[in-house]
Write a protein that holds these residues in place. Structure first.
Motif, mmCIF file in Angstrom:
data_model
loop_
_atom_site.group_PDB
_atom_site.id
_atom_site.type_symbol
_atom_site.label_atom_id
_atom_site.label_comp_id
_atom_site.label_asym_id
_atom_site.label_seq_id
_atom_site.Cartn_x
_atom_site.Cartn_y
_atom_site.Cartn_z
ATOM 1 N N THR A 69 -3.473 -1.936 0.824
ATOM 2 C CA THR A 69 -3.995 -2.739 -0.277
ATOM 3 C C THR A 69 -4.025 -4.209 0.114
ATOM 4 O OG1 THR A 69 -1.796 -2.892 -1.249
ATOM 5 C CG2 THR A 69 -3.215 -1.116 -2.024
ATOM 6 N N LEU A 75 -2.677 3.772 3.341
ATOM 7 C CA LEU A 75 -3.663 3.233 2.420
ATOM 8 C C LEU A 75 -3.268 1.785 2.168
ATOM 9 C CD1 LEU A 75 -6.109 3.738 0.515
ATOM 10 C CD2 LEU A 75 -4.444 4.251 -1.281
ATOM 11 N N ILE A 123 -8.368 -2.715 -2.184
ATOM 12 C CA ILE A 123 -8.003 -1.818 -1.082
ATOM 13 C C ILE A 123 -8.684 -2.269 0.195
ATOM 14 C CG2 ILE A 123 -8.145 0.547 -0.201
ATOM 15 C CD1 ILE A 123 -7.993 1.549 -3.039
ATOM 16 N N GLY A 168 0.838 -1.185 0.000
ATOM 17 C CA GLY A 168 0.000 0.000 0.000
ATOM 18 C C GLY A 168 0.877 1.240 0.000
#
Length: 694
Positions: free
Chosen positions: A693, A691, A671, A404
């Protein structure tokens, strides 16, 4: 092919992609993820050689640079971005159009020289205002040129030679007069801003360095030569071509000479027998002090760009890494993340934040406040103090990719947050139905500033002179609510999950038959003085009831008590119209049955009552081991809510609903969510946003 058929095909493709990339692994709990990103990296000190190898053209930024942003390996970062599976939802040619040009740059950095950070901070808001003014100026200039050219092209066929010459002279006269009026408007608008900026503009420099793809350097040189020909063939009243050797590099570009432009305008005033007013005169005087150089150098596969006031003094390029910013402690924050191959780094000098805060405070004096905005100075002063409370010292940041995208920011101690307070409701974030969780503990400073701002707002809209006047009961409601909140402390949290449903007595039986999924919402505050808070809520509910009767509002207020919990209910609002139904159910339903649960430890506001009570009781349990602030936004429970509402959405537009459901399923398959923590590390504050993933 019809639009609906296209959407159906897209939905099928996305569904297939989702299945193809599904990863059947046991997901980590939210608590585990937040604890992981809150843990500081192992301390590390990189050598100058290691920094030079990892951080690209920062080796050319001089040691006295105050602030910078850098993309150490830009082309590789772009390739990594374009390879992300989540971006397969976007057509490849569009991604190439967006990010393709960035792939021509191997490494890039922009740095502010001594004194420039303070200038930018103090003038960030005025600079933004000037951009808007110049945009209007360019639009007016374009329209003037266009209208005169249109007249020339469409009115010359019927004229003889003498008439054409006379028409040309008239157009030239109108052009000069029109440009003079446009310049006058420019001066009037920009004069107050320029007068404040110019004194600190005498020693500024911004330098950008980019390591280029081999083909890009030659294209840049061609563009410079074309620009030089244009400037020399068509001289401007304010721009002139400039060439010189500074810091061992050959530079060329343009110089903006405000004094020359000011003299030109003064001559135009005289020729047209116009006396500039006081504001225009002030603008002319400020303009005459401005002199800026926009220069470019190209060497060894690198391009150098600068905006500066004095090239001989301001232009500095490090001759070696030992003379660069890499040899200073300013870059030490990046050492712990060099092994992560950082994609982006930045350093914002503390003078920028101080300047922005001062700029916000002074904004009220630069705006024309009418009689109903006399409180603007109070609002701007509070906003300025709030900004200071969340920004302290230098701000250092790093972005890198690892399962991510990670963003890590460090700065000084943040006065707005108590980062030694443990998180109370973190276990609720681990529930599979929780879509959003956020929690922190604010300091009394924040409550005081927000209270002052809201006090001022309520006073303004309840005065007899206000154009949006509210009933007196509104002020009573606010004053009692303020008393209720003063019995609370800084512990604050918001939670939203997907387990809500329409109530059994929902009036639209046809809509209720779809068993629509609804969000449940709770806002939690810690309580210090239950007796004070309870008495204040009693008064608030009484005022709401009085106002509802007086204005025939169909709202009922109730209070009940049991098991150590006081429950305040606000119900009876009309059901939302069918047309207002969204992906998350009827848009107004989530606030139709508002409840407040009050205990010795907590005050929770939200809907429905069962969820509010659940959160209030959780406040009495032992806190988690994680301290500071945290949030989590998760895709899976959001997708589940949308999928559960498929039946209703299919009834409206089957193909679009199918595509939408497939798209959200695809996003959720790629995600996991967005997570963040803010923690204290000695005299530093560290923020980590992730973020994640799949």
């Amino acid at each position: 092919m019809t639009t609906n058929h296209t959407l159906t095909l897209l939905a099928a493709a996305l569904s297939a992609t989702s299945a193809l990339h599904a990863q059947p692994e046991t997901p980590e709990t939210v608590t585990a993820i937040l604890q992981n990103i809150s843990a500081p990296a192992q301390p590390a000190t990189a050598t100058l050689e290691q920094r030079t190898a990892a951080l690209g053209v920062l080796a050319l930024i001089p040691a006295d640079a105050e602030s910078f942003i850098a993309i150490p390996h830009a082309a590789q970062s772009v390739r990594n971005l374009l390879s992300q599976r989540i971006l397969r939802i976007v057509p490849a040619y569009k991604m190439q159009n967006l990010f393709g040009p960035a792939g021509m740059v191997t490494s890039a950095a922009i740095a502010a020289g001594p004194g420039t950070s303070e200038f930018l901070g103090n003038n960030l808001i005025p600079i933004a205002a000037l951009f808007n003014i110049f945009d209007t100026y360019n639009t007016q200039k374009y329209l003037l040129d266009y209208n005169l050219q249109y007249e020339e092209l469409n009115g010359s066929d019927t004229l003889d030679g003498n008439q054409k010459e006379e028409a040309a002279r008239q157009r030239e006269t109108r052009l000069r007069q029109g440009m003079l009026e446009i310049n006058r408007n420019l001066l009037r608008s920009s004069s107050p801003l320029l007068s404040g900026m110019v004194p600190s503009m005498q020693n500024i420099s911004l330098t950008a360095i980019a390591e280029l793809h081999p083909s890009t350097g030659s294209l840049l040189k061609q563009s410079l030569n074309s620009f030089k020909e244009e400037i020399t063939q068509y001289p401007d009243h304010s721009l002139s071509w400039h060439e010189g050797t500074y810091s061992g590099y050959d530079w060329q570009g343009v110089t903006f000479d405000g004094k020359a432009f000011s003299l030109f305008l003064e001559n135009e005033y005289k020729n047209n027998r116009i006396e500039p007013d006081a504001n225009e005169r002030k603008g002319l005087e400020a303009l005459a002090l401005v002199k800026l150089h926009y220069l470019v150098a190209v060497r060894d596969g690198k391009a150098f760009f600068t905006i500066c006031s004095d090239p001989a003094k301001n232009i500095k390029i490090a001759a070696s890494p030992k003379e660069s910013i890499l040899a200073t402690d300013k870059i030490a924050f990046a050492d712990t993340r060099l092994n992560n191959n950082p994609d982006f780094l930045f350093l914002i000098d503390q003078s920028v934040n101080k300047g922005v805060a001062a700029g916000i405070a002074s904004l009220a004096g630069q705006l024309d406040a009418d009689a109903h905005m006399q409180s603007l100075p109070i609002q701007m002063d509070c906003l300025s103090k709030l900004y200071r409370s969340i920004s302290a010292g230098n701000i250092e940041g790093t972005i890198w990719a690892d399962k991510g995208i990670h963003l890590e920011i460090t700065q000084g101690t943040v006065p707005a947050l108590d980062l030694n307070s443990p998180l109370q409701l973190l276990p609720h974030a681990d529930r599979p139905e929780t879509m959003l969780y956020g929690e922190c503990t604010t300091t009394p400073l924040v409550a005081s500033l927000l209270g002052t701002m809201l006090d001022d707002d309520v006073k303004a809209i309840t005065e007899s002179t206000s154009p949006i006047r509210l009933p007196k009961e509104a002020a009573d409601i606010w004053n009692n609510a303020k008393t209720a909140f003063s019995g609370m402390n800084g512990k604050t949290a918001v939670l939203i999950d997907n387990k809500g449903t329409l109530p059994a007595d929902y009036p639209d039986k046809e809509l209720a038959a779809f068993n629509i999924a609804m969000p449940r919402i709770a806002l939690y505050k810690g309580v210090d003085n239950r007796r004070q808070t309870s008495a204040a809520w009693d008064s608030v509910w009484a005022s709401i009831g009085t106002m509802a009767k007086g204005y025939s509002i169909p709202v009922q207020t109730e209070k009940s008590a049991g098991d150590g919990i006081d429950i305040y209910r606000l119900s009876g609002w009309p059901a939302p119209r069918r047309s207002s139904t969204t992906l998350f159910g009827p848009s107004g339903q989530i606030f139709r049955d508002l409840s407040i649960a009050l205990t010795d430890r907590a005050c929770v506001i939200g809907t429905p009552e069962t969820y509010v009570k659940d959160i209030a009781l959780a406040a009495a349990t032992p806190p988690s081991g994680l301290k500071g602030a945290a949030f989590a936004l998760r895709t899976e429970p959001i997708k589940d809510m949308i999928v559960r509402n498929d039946a209703y959405l299919m009834g409206n537009n089957k193909e679009f609903a199918g595509m939408l459901s497939a798209m959200y399923s695809f996003i959720a398959s790629q995600i996991d969510g967005l997570y963040g923590t803010i923690t204290a590390e000695g005299n530093k504050t560290r923020t980590h946003i992730y973020l994640r993933t799949k």
